[in-house]
Design a protein around this motif. Structure first.
Motif, mmCIF file in Angstrom:
data_model
loop_
_atom_site.group_PDB
_atom_site.id
_atom_site.type_symbol
_atom_site.label_atom_id
_atom_site.label_comp_id
_atom_site.label_asym_id
_atom_site.label_seq_id
_atom_site.Cartn_x
_atom_site.Cartn_y
_atom_site.Cartn_z
ATOM 1 N N ARG A 216 103.266 2.043 -13.709
ATOM 2 C CA ARG A 216 102.082 2.905 -13.886
ATOM 3 C C ARG A 216 102.112 4.127 -12.969
ATOM 4 N N ASN A 217 103.193 4.291 -12.221
ATOM 5 C CA ASN A 217 103.359 5.458 -11.351
ATOM 6 C C ASN A 217 102.228 5.546 -10.326
ATOM 7 N N LEU A 218 101.995 4.424 -9.634
ATOM 8 C CA LEU A 218 100.914 4.342 -8.653
ATOM 9 C C LEU A 218 101.421 4.204 -7.223
ATOM 10 N N THR A 219 102.712 4.261 -7.019
ATOM 11 C CA THR A 219 103.281 3.942 -5.704
ATOM 12 C C THR A 219 102.965 4.983 -4.637
ATOM 13 N N SER A 220 102.569 6.188 -5.048
ATOM 14 C CA SER A 220 102.311 7.245 -4.056
ATOM 15 C C SER A 220 100.888 7.229 -3.519
ATOM 16 N N PHE A 221 100.031 6.338 -4.044
ATOM 17 C CA PHE A 221 98.625 6.336 -3.650
ATOM 18 C C PHE A 221 98.361 5.377 -2.489
ATOM 19 N N ASP A 222 97.409 5.774 -1.620
ATOM 20 C CA ASP A 222 97.090 4.963 -0.448
ATOM 21 C C ASP A 222 95.913 4.039 -0.729
ATOM 22 N N ASP A 223 95.505 3.316 0.303
ATOM 23 C CA ASP A 223 94.409 2.351 0.160
ATOM 24 C C ASP A 223 93.134 2.996 -0.373
ATOM 25 N N ASP A 224 92.799 4.195 0.109
ATOM 26 C CA ASP A 224 91.544 4.828 -0.282
ATOM 27 C C ASP A 224 91.465 5.063 -1.788
ATOM 28 N N PHE A 225 92.588 5.352 -2.411
ATOM 29 C CA PHE A 225 92.604 5.534 -3.866
ATOM 30 C C PHE A 225 92.166 4.248 -4.561
ATOM 31 N N PHE A 226 92.673 3.129 -4.102
ATOM 32 C CA PHE A 226 92.343 1.855 -4.743
ATOM 33 C C PHE A 226 90.950 1.377 -4.348
ATOM 34 N N TYR A 227 90.482 1.785 -3.168
ATOM 35 C CA TYR A 227 89.082 1.510 -2.836
ATOM 36 C C TYR A 227 88.145 2.339 -3.714
ATOM 37 N N GLN A 228 88.567 3.534 -4.091
ATOM 38 C CA GLN A 228 87.762 4.321 -5.021
ATOM 39 C C GLN A 228 87.656 3.610 -6.362
ATOM 40 N N ILE A 229 88.772 3.110 -6.852
ATOM 41 C CA ILE A 229 88.750 2.321 -8.087
ATOM 42 C C ILE A 229 87.824 1.122 -7.927
ATOM 43 N N ASN A 230 87.951 0.436 -6.802
ATOM 44 C CA ASN A 230 87.151 -0.756 -6.577
ATOM 45 C C ASN A 230 85.666 -0.442 -6.508
ATOM 46 N N SER A 231 85.300 0.670 -5.875
ATOM 47 C CA SER A 231 83.882 1.029 -5.761
ATOM 48 C C SER A 231 83.285 1.323 -7.127
ATOM 49 N N ILE A 232 84.041 1.989 -7.991
ATOM 50 C CA ILE A 232 83.549 2.268 -9.350
ATOM 51 C C ILE A 232 83.478 0.971 -10.149
ATOM 52 N N TYR A 233 84.461 0.100 -9.944
ATOM 53 C CA TYR A 233 84.440 -1.192 -10.629
ATOM 54 C C TYR A 233 83.187 -1.984 -10.269
ATOM 55 N N VAL A 234 82.822 -1.981 -9.002
ATOM 56 C CA VAL A 234 81.593 -2.673 -8.584
ATOM 57 C C VAL A 234 80.375 -2.029 -9.257
ATOM 58 N N GLY A 235 80.389 -0.705 -9.384
ATOM 59 C CA GLY A 235 79.311 -0.024 -10.092
ATOM 60 C C GLY A 235 79.249 -0.423 -11.556
ATOM 61 N N MET A 236 80.396 -0.599 -12.184
ATOM 62 C CA MET A 236 80.439 -1.054 -13.577
ATOM 63 C C MET A 236 79.904 -2.479 -13.705
ATOM 64 N N VAL A 237 80.244 -3.323 -12.743
ATOM 65 C CA VAL A 237 79.687 -4.681 -12.721
ATOM 66 C C VAL A 237 78.163 -4.614 -12.591
ATOM 67 N N ASN A 238 77.686 -3.720 -11.755
ATOM 68 C CA ASN A 238 76.251 -3.553 -11.556
ATOM 69 C C ASN A 238 75.564 -3.086 -12.832
ATOM 70 N N TYR A 239 76.218 -2.191 -13.577
ATOM 71 C CA TYR A 239 75.659 -1.728 -14.856
ATOM 72 C C TYR A 239 75.613 -2.875 -15.863
ATOM 73 N N MET A 240 76.675 -3.666 -15.925
ATOM 74 C CA MET A 240 76.677 -4.839 -16.789
ATOM 75 C C MET A 240 75.518 -5.762 -16.440
ATOM 76 N N ASP A 241 75.270 -5.924 -15.140
ATOM 77 C CA ASP A 241 74.179 -6.784 -14.685
ATOM 78 C C ASP A 241 72.827 -6.245 -15.148
ATOM 79 N N TRP A 242 72.646 -4.915 -15.099
ATOM 80 C CA TRP A 242 71.385 -4.325 -15.573
ATOM 81 C C TRP A 242 71.196 -4.594 -17.060
#
Length: 478
Positions: A216-242
């Motif tokens: 997926r050509n993701l090897t150049s990204f650092d932790d913060d990139f994946f924390y950004q993904i994770n933060s949006i994912y948690v927001g999506m979970v929150n929307y599902m909950d609503w």
């Protein structure tokens, strides 16, 4: 489920589910039978493993000659309404199993900010939509409104409504009021850290040189990139909950008006990496807990409230429980177990119960051409997964079987790295013990392999319902 406050995530991602669980039974070790959409749903609806009838890819769905729980409900007099995504029944199976269906699904994710083929394009990270969560352009929300309209229309009873929404499924993008709802710094400060990338002694899809990160050509990204993904994912979970909260309100209003009690169940078909291990989406060759361990909360008429169950449960237990509670006997061979004692009586089950999942591929027609999704366009976000599946002469995602109880978990692969985890000492499953020479772990591994063999013997096939005459048929003159 690890991103849900329902399951002790430290940020308030699922307040509605947490409240709902107080009125029913929450299962803490609920396991899906596959880490991908279609095979998981096929197992849930049929009560059978994919090795029984070959429902191993995204494009091999339940056929008309195969029994399923929905058809059994319909034939028993239930009005079956399907609102949302399919990924389960073949075209000709729908009218046999469902009375009414409507293709309402989705969440507006926005657009991909990364141009093809730059790094990030295949990350599923989107910029979020410009509409709010209560906009009916979000199909998942519209589906709940359609369910509410059905409940208010003096519906035929008994009824069964199935709402398979997209939920927190990638792309990682949410309505405008959820896209940036959870702050990365707060997640870092309060939540468990993301699992590290390229963890030693893991299967090859974890590798940053030959695994998902590479393809997926993701090897150049650092932790913060994946924390950004994770933060949006948690927001999506929150929307599902609503959205789920809106459904609970609609069902409660219906019960109040009709002086009835309607059963209500919430679960999923699979999980998501969501940035863990520096990985995204899901993987058909993966037995990771972030993919297999999913939520289950059941509120049934006459059931105990605020029940917590530790016993492992399987996704095809859900409909087996429903049919048991409805006093509907099935005649076909299925492997789901009724959870009636847990839901109605609040009784803890056997913590040594083994539940099983499986996935991966070994035959050419499963991954060629275009992987298990049969992708032909390289701009499709699933293109890298298809290419990885087809790599190594079609063994890029080799077959695996997972068995686990409350204490131990093993993922066995005939090709590649197998896994063994002590769930009490290593709940995040970072220390693979499969090749350990410690006598204790050797004994556990041998015991689990024996258990796995016995399971295959017991579940290797399913005898058809109908029987055939053994005599010669009457010959018809040509």
């Amino acid at each position: 489920m690890e991103s849900m406050s329902l399951y002790d995530y430290p940020l308030p991602s699922t307040p509605n589910l947490k409240k709902f669980a107080q009125s029913g039974a929450k299962f803490n070790n609920h396991i899906t039978q596959h880490s991908q959409c279609s095979p998981s749903r096929n197992a849930m609806i049929s009560g059978r493993y994919m090795h029984n009838l070959g429902h191993r890819t995204q494009a091999h769905l339940i056929q008309t000659w195969e029994p399923n729980y929905f058809r059994w409900l319909k034939d028993s007099g239930y009005y079956v309404l399907w609102l949302g995504k399919n990924d389960a029944l073949s075209k000709n199976s729908f009218p046999l199993s469902v009375n009414e269906w409507k293709n309402v699904i989705g969440v507006q994710h926005g657009s991909n900010p990364y141009p093809y083929p730059q790094p990030g394009y295949y990350s599923f990270l989107f910029n979020g939509s410009n509409i709010y969560g209560n906009n009916t352009k979000n199909g998942d929300y519209q589906a709940v409104l359609d369910a509410k309209n059905f409940l208010n229309s003096n519906p035929p009873e008994p009824f069964f409504i199935f709402i398979p929404g997209i939920g927190a499924h990638p792309p990682y993008g949410a309505p405008i009021d959820y896209q940036n709802k959870f702050n990365i710094s707060e997640i870092k400060a309060k939540a468990p850290p993301l699992r590290p990338p390229s963890t030693p002694n893991k299967p090859k899809y974890h590798s940053n040189t030959i695994g998902i990160q590479y393809w997926r050509n993701l090897t150049s990204f650092d932790d913060d990139f994946f924390y950004q993904i994770n933060s949006i994912y948690v927001g999506m979970v929150n929307y599902m909950d609503w959205i789920f909260g809106q459904l609970v309100d609609a069902v409660d209003d219906f019960d109040k008006k009709t002086n009835t009690t309607t059963g209500l169940i919430m679960s999923s078909d699979h999980g998501d990496f969501g940035g863990d291990y520096h990985l995204v989406e899901k993987w058909p060759g993966g037995g990771d807990d972030v993919l297999l361990r999913i939520p289950l909360v059941m509120r049934m008429p006459g059931g105990k409230q605020n029940v917590n169950i530790t016993m492992p449960s399987a996704n095809f237990d859900i409909l087996a429980t429903m049919l048991d509670l409805a006093n509907i006997n099935i005649e076909f061979n299925s492997f789901g177990m009724s959870l009636k004692e847990q839901v109605i009586d609040g009784k803890e089950g056997d913590l040594n119960r083994y539940v099983y999942s499986e996935g991966g591929f070994s035959n050419n027609n499963e991954v060629f051409p275009g992987g298990s999704d049969h992708i032909t366009n390289e701009k499709n976000l699933y293109w890298p997964r298809a290419e990885e599946e087809m790599s190594d002469n079609g063994h890029g995602s080799p077959r695996w079987v997972c068995l686990r109880n409350a204490y131990w978990k093993m993922v066995f692969r005939a090709i590649g790295v197998s896994e063994l985890y002590d769930l009490e000492k290593d709940p995040r499953q970072l220390n693979n013990l499969f090749t350990s020479t410690d006598e204790k772990y050797v004994s556990i591994r041998d015991q689990l392999v024996t258990n796995l063999t016995a399971w295959f013997v017991q579940t290797a096939d399913v005898t058809p319902i109908l029987m055939d005459p053994r005599g010669l048929p009457k010959q018809v003159a040509n």
